[in-house]
Design a protein around this motif. Structure first.
Motif, mmCIF file in Angstrom:
data_model
loop_
_atom_site.group_PDB
_atom_site.id
_atom_site.type_symbol
_atom_site.label_atom_id
_atom_site.label_comp_id
_atom_site.label_asym_id
_atom_site.label_seq_id
_atom_site.Cartn_x
_atom_site.Cartn_y
_atom_site.Cartn_z
ATOM 1 N N PHE A 182 0.846 -1.192 0.000
ATOM 2 C CA PHE A 182 0.000 0.000 0.000
ATOM 3 C C PHE A 182 0.880 1.239 0.000
ATOM 4 C CE2 PHE A 182 -2.780 3.200 2.005
ATOM 5 C CZ PHE A 182 -3.983 2.977 1.351
ATOM 6 N N ILE A 183 0.502 2.232 -0.804
ATOM 7 C CA ILE A 183 1.198 3.516 -0.835
ATOM 8 C C ILE A 183 0.417 4.481 0.047
ATOM 9 C CG2 ILE A 183 2.008 5.412 -2.292
ATOM 10 C CD1 ILE A 183 1.812 3.368 -4.666
ATOM 11 N N ASP A 184 1.056 5.034 1.045
ATOM 12 C CA ASP A 184 0.343 5.947 1.939
ATOM 13 C C ASP A 184 -0.031 7.242 1.230
ATOM 14 O OD1 ASP A 184 0.691 4.190 4.179
ATOM 15 O OD2 ASP A 184 2.773 4.861 4.260
ATOM 16 N N LEU A 185 0.935 7.821 0.529
ATOM 17 C CA LEU A 185 0.706 9.121 -0.099
ATOM 18 C C LEU A 185 1.460 9.203 -1.413
ATOM 19 C CD1 LEU A 185 0.761 12.591 1.589
ATOM 20 C CD2 LEU A 185 2.389 12.147 -0.248
ATOM 21 N N ILE A 186 0.791 9.670 -2.444
ATOM 22 C CA ILE A 186 1.448 9.889 -3.732
ATOM 23 C C ILE A 186 1.193 11.315 -4.186
ATOM 24 C CG2 ILE A 186 -0.493 9.013 -5.136
ATOM 25 C CD1 ILE A 186 1.710 7.809 -7.005
ATOM 26 N N LEU A 187 2.249 11.982 -4.609
ATOM 27 C CA LEU A 187 2.148 13.346 -5.102
ATOM 28 C C LEU A 187 2.211 13.322 -6.617
ATOM 29 C CD1 LEU A 187 4.312 13.505 -2.384
ATOM 30 C CD2 LEU A 187 3.537 15.860 -2.650
ATOM 31 N N LEU A 188 1.255 13.976 -7.254
ATOM 32 C CA LEU A 188 1.147 14.001 -8.710
ATOM 33 C C LEU A 188 1.261 15.445 -9.192
ATOM 34 C CD1 LEU A 188 -1.935 11.606 -9.054
ATOM 35 C CD2 LEU A 188 0.495 10.984 -9.005
ATOM 36 N N ALA A 189 2.328 15.741 -9.918
ATOM 37 C CA ALA A 189 2.517 17.092 -10.467
ATOM 38 C C ALA A 189 1.723 17.188 -11.767
ATOM 39 C CB ALA A 189 3.993 17.372 -10.700
ATOM 40 N N ILE A 190 0.437 17.487 -11.645
ATOM 41 C CA ILE A 190 -0.477 17.393 -12.782
ATOM 42 C C ILE A 190 -0.302 18.530 -13.786
ATOM 43 C CG2 ILE A 190 -2.182 16.057 -11.513
ATOM 44 C CD1 ILE A 190 -3.785 18.662 -11.138
ATOM 45 N N THR A 191 0.477 19.538 -13.459
ATOM 46 C CA THR A 191 0.770 20.611 -14.405
ATOM 47 C C THR A 191 2.135 21.201 -14.094
ATOM 48 O OG1 THR A 191 0.039 22.746 -15.298
ATOM 49 C CG2 THR A 191 -0.374 22.349 -12.968
ATOM 50 N N SER A 192 2.799 21.678 -15.142
ATOM 51 C CA SER A 192 4.080 22.373 -14.953
ATOM 52 C C SER A 192 3.884 23.887 -14.949
ATOM 53 C CB SER A 192 5.063 21.985 -16.066
ATOM 54 O OG SER A 192 4.587 22.445 -17.327
ATOM 55 N N ASP A 240 -6.358 12.946 -19.423
ATOM 56 C CA ASP A 240 -6.798 11.558 -19.560
ATOM 57 C C ASP A 240 -5.704 10.564 -19.155
ATOM 58 O OD1 ASP A 240 -5.473 12.439 -21.979
ATOM 59 O OD2 ASP A 240 -6.091 10.543 -22.899
ATOM 60 N N VAL A 241 -4.440 10.938 -19.356
ATOM 61 C CA VAL A 241 -3.335 10.068 -18.925
ATOM 62 C C VAL A 241 -3.264 10.041 -17.400
ATOM 63 C CG1 VAL A 241 -0.830 9.713 -18.982
ATOM 64 C CG2 VAL A 241 -2.039 10.480 -21.043
ATOM 65 N N TRP A 242 -3.450 11.201 -16.779
ATOM 66 C CA TRP A 242 -3.467 11.249 -15.318
ATOM 67 C C TRP A 242 -4.637 10.428 -14.757
ATOM 68 C CZ3 TRP A 242 0.592 12.233 -12.729
ATOM 69 C CH2 TRP A 242 1.512 13.223 -13.134
ATOM 70 N N ILE A 243 -5.796 10.564 -15.366
ATOM 71 C CA ILE A 243 -6.984 9.841 -14.882
ATOM 72 C C ILE A 243 -6.785 8.327 -14.979
ATOM 73 C CG2 ILE A 243 -9.420 9.364 -15.402
ATOM 74 C CD1 ILE A 243 -9.626 12.372 -16.193
ATOM 75 N N HIS A 282 5.675 6.967 0.626
ATOM 76 C CA HIS A 282 5.315 8.005 -0.343
ATOM 77 C C HIS A 282 6.017 7.795 -1.683
ATOM 78 C CE1 HIS A 282 9.230 9.862 0.739
ATOM 79 N NE2 HIS A 282 8.881 9.544 1.983
ATOM 80 N N LEU A 283 5.483 8.461 -2.708
ATOM 81 C CA LEU A 283 5.956 8.308 -4.087
ATOM 82 C C LEU A 283 5.617 9.589 -4.839
ATOM 83 C CD1 LEU A 283 7.176 6.063 -6.013
ATOM 84 C CD2 LEU A 283 4.825 5.544 -6.660
ATOM 85 N N TYR A 284 6.293 9.819 -5.963
ATOM 86 C CA TYR A 284 6.099 11.056 -6.722
ATOM 87 C C TYR A 284 6.086 10.767 -8.221
ATOM 88 C CZ TYR A 284 7.085 15.849 -8.372
ATOM 89 O OH TYR A 284 7.031 17.065 -8.990
ATOM 90 N N ILE A 285 5.200 11.439 -8.933
ATOM 91 C CA ILE A 285 5.244 11.460 -10.399
ATOM 92 C C ILE A 285 5.354 12.918 -10.801
ATOM 93 C CG2 ILE A 285 4.133 10.833 -12.563
ATOM 94 C CD1 ILE A 285 2.606 8.661 -11.120
ATOM 95 N N ASN A 286 6.429 13.266 -11.521
ATOM 96 C CA ASN A 286 6.654 14.672 -11.826
ATOM 97 C C ASN A 286 5.815 15.141 -13.015
ATOM 98 O OD1 ASN A 286 8.010 14.086 -14.256
ATOM 99 N ND2 ASN A 286 10.043 14.434 -13.409
ATOM 100 N N SER A 287 5.923 16.416 -13.347
ATOM 101 C CA SER A 287 5.025 17.023 -14.335
ATOM 102 C C SER A 287 5.283 16.546 -15.752
ATOM 103 C CB SER A 287 5.125 18.552 -14.275
ATOM 104 O OG SER A 287 6.433 18.984 -14.596
ATOM 105 N N LYS A 288 6.384 15.841 -15.960
ATOM 106 C CA LYS A 288 6.657 15.260 -17.275
ATOM 107 C C LYS A 288 6.283 13.774 -17.331
ATOM 108 C CE LYS A 288 7.942 19.184 -18.602
ATOM 109 N NZ LYS A 288 6.916 19.988 -19.306
ATOM 110 N N GLY A 332 10.715 5.585 -15.104
ATOM 111 C CA GLY A 332 9.867 5.312 -16.262
ATOM 112 C C GLY A 332 8.810 6.387 -16.371
ATOM 113 N N ASN A 333 8.129 6.430 -17.530
ATOM 114 C CA ASN A 333 7.174 7.503 -17.794
ATOM 115 C C ASN A 333 5.773 6.942 -18.040
ATOM 116 O OD1 ASN A 333 5.718 9.712 -19.294
ATOM 117 N ND2 ASN A 333 7.696 10.717 -18.967
ATOM 118 N N ILE A 334 4.777 7.544 -17.408
ATOM 119 C CA ILE A 334 3.398 7.052 -17.518
ATOM 120 C C ILE A 334 2.815 7.271 -18.908
ATOM 121 C CG2 ILE A 334 2.892 7.263 -15.061
ATOM 122 C CD1 ILE A 334 1.437 9.918 -15.721
#
Length: 417
Positions: free
Chosen positions: A102-112, A136-139, A342-348, A362-364
């Motif tokens: 289980f991931i407690d918290l994930i931060l998503l940089a949905i815009t740059s 749509d990729v974020w969703i 925790h985990l992070y996906i950056n704006s790219k 890797g890239n989503i």
């Protein structure tokens, strides 16, 4: 007050009664759903309570009949909290094992996009630079993450308010029965109408960047107008009925001058519920500023501050103070990056183990989240005794804004020895 918040010590009988009812009743006797719940062992209720005291989490915030205990745990009672409990989210002592998938918290940089130019921004290289990941990729990615299991989803940037329609679209798509949703923002561009929409679409909490109680010092780091925008945003979000909190990137000057106490007094007056203390790291705008790293002297001041504010009855009605750096130091949980907590996906679209560790896996846009995450979990088998965000940049052969995993693999393996 419209957005009333109350603070309770975990020693309070009524609150303890609430916790025990939930643990020993709902979770203990429904073993089919809550089979990862443990009475004994590393992640037992007794160990959890003991560790809460050790990391200074000795009070909770009550807001709209829910209790918020820290930034990475959904409020109780809620469906998201129950989902976390069922999937082993409280089993911190077993991070890296099958008892905590289980991931407690994930931060998503949905815009740059961002109108500011903060000196310490960990997304400095990406801000206002090139195309963003489509909604749509974020969703699609968020659905994968929620199916795997995540307690708190943080929408960040950049500045998520700078692309408000996209933020709303993504927020609306998230299943609030599986995860709680928070927003990290500078407050720039918020209006009463926008705040009410965020509330209506299921936003639980907002963390506003405010780095100092003095306007000049805050604006030095964030730019002209940042202080007024942040204070105004705190008032607007409070009026909208959203749990209102602050993120503060600490400086040595603030820590040594006694400014932490003045800051806390200031945000208390603004009805702030939680203040998250963040230590500066070697990434983004601070990529080469080794002098900004905190030494043991600063860390001790912060530790003492946290324990005093959260434990002393004198400060019961002050904001809950939380520090991931303290919670994850060598004497507590250890570094829990990479999805251990925790985990992070950056704006790219790149998966990074942490917002302060720009190592790309890797890239989503190119691969599914779960395929990339398998690589992350393989590379991060268990918590570390020191911050990986400090270790990697200091020991890498070359200072860079980001690293491919293969570039630092030797340093990485050394870190785990």
């Amino acid at each position: 007050m419209k957005n009333k918040i109350e603070f309770y010590s975990v020693k309070d009988f009524k609150l303890l009664n609430l916790f025990f009812k939930s643990y020993f009743g709902k979770y203990l006797f429904n073993r089919k759903k809550y089979h990862r719940y443990s009475i004994f062992g590393k992640s037992s209720i007794y160990k959890s309570i003991k560790m809460r005291y050790q990391v200074g989490l000795t009070k909770v915030v009550k807001h709209q009949n829910k209790f918020f205990s820290c930034i990475s745990v959904p409020a109780y009672p809620s469906a998201a909290f129950d989902n976390m409990r069922a999937k082993g989210g409280f089993n911190f002592g077993d991070a890296g094992t099958d008892k905590k998938p289980f991931i407690d918290l994930i931060l998503l940089a949905i815009t740059s996009r961002c109108p500011l130019d903060c000196k310490h921004c960990y997304e400095k290289l990406n801000v206002n630079n090139g195309e963003d990941i489509p909604a749509d990729v974020w969703i699609r990615t968020i659905k994968e993450i929620q199916n795997y299991g995540v307690g708190v989803i943080v929408l960040t940037g950049g500045e998520p308010l700078a692309d408000f329609h996209k933020t709303l679209t993504i927020l609306k798509s998230i299943d609030k029965n599986l995860s709680e949703v928070h927003l990290h923002t500078s407050g720039t561009g918020i209006t009463k109408e926008k705040a009410e929409l965020l509330k209506a679409y299921g936003l639980s909490a907002v963390f506003i960047g405010l780095d100092d109680y003095q306007k000049e010092d805050n604006n030095f780091f964030r730019g002209k107008g940042a202080y007024d925008n942040a204070v105004n945003a705190i008032k607007i979000f409070n009026e909208a009925g959203i749990l209102t909190c602050t993120n503060i990137c600490l400086s040595k000057g603030l820590v040594h001058s006694g400014g932490l106490w003045k800051y806390l007094e200031f945000v208390k007056g603004l009805n702030v519920a939680i203040t998250h203390l963040i230590e500066p790291k070697l990434c983004g705008g601070f990529n080469e500023s080794t002098n900004i790293l905190f030494k043991e002297e600063e860390k001790k001041i912060i530790k003492d501050f946290i324990l005093e504010v959260n434990s002393n009855a004198k400060y019961l009605d002050y904001p809950l103070v939380y520090s991931t750096n303290f919670t994850e130091n060598k004497d507590n949980y250890g570094c829990m990056m990479g999805g251990l907590s925790h985990l992070y996906i950056n704006s790219k679209g790149y998966l990074n183990p942490c917002v302060f560790l720009p190592v790309r896996f890797g890239n989503i846009k190119e691969k599914s989240f779960l395929d990339i995450y398998k690589e992350v979990r393989k590379a991060i088998p268990h918590p570390l005794k020191e911050c990986a965000g400090d270790y990697i940049p200091l020991h890498a052969a070359e200072k860079k804004q980001f690293y491919e995993f293969d570039e630092v693999k030797d340093v990485w393996e050394e870190m785990y020895k």
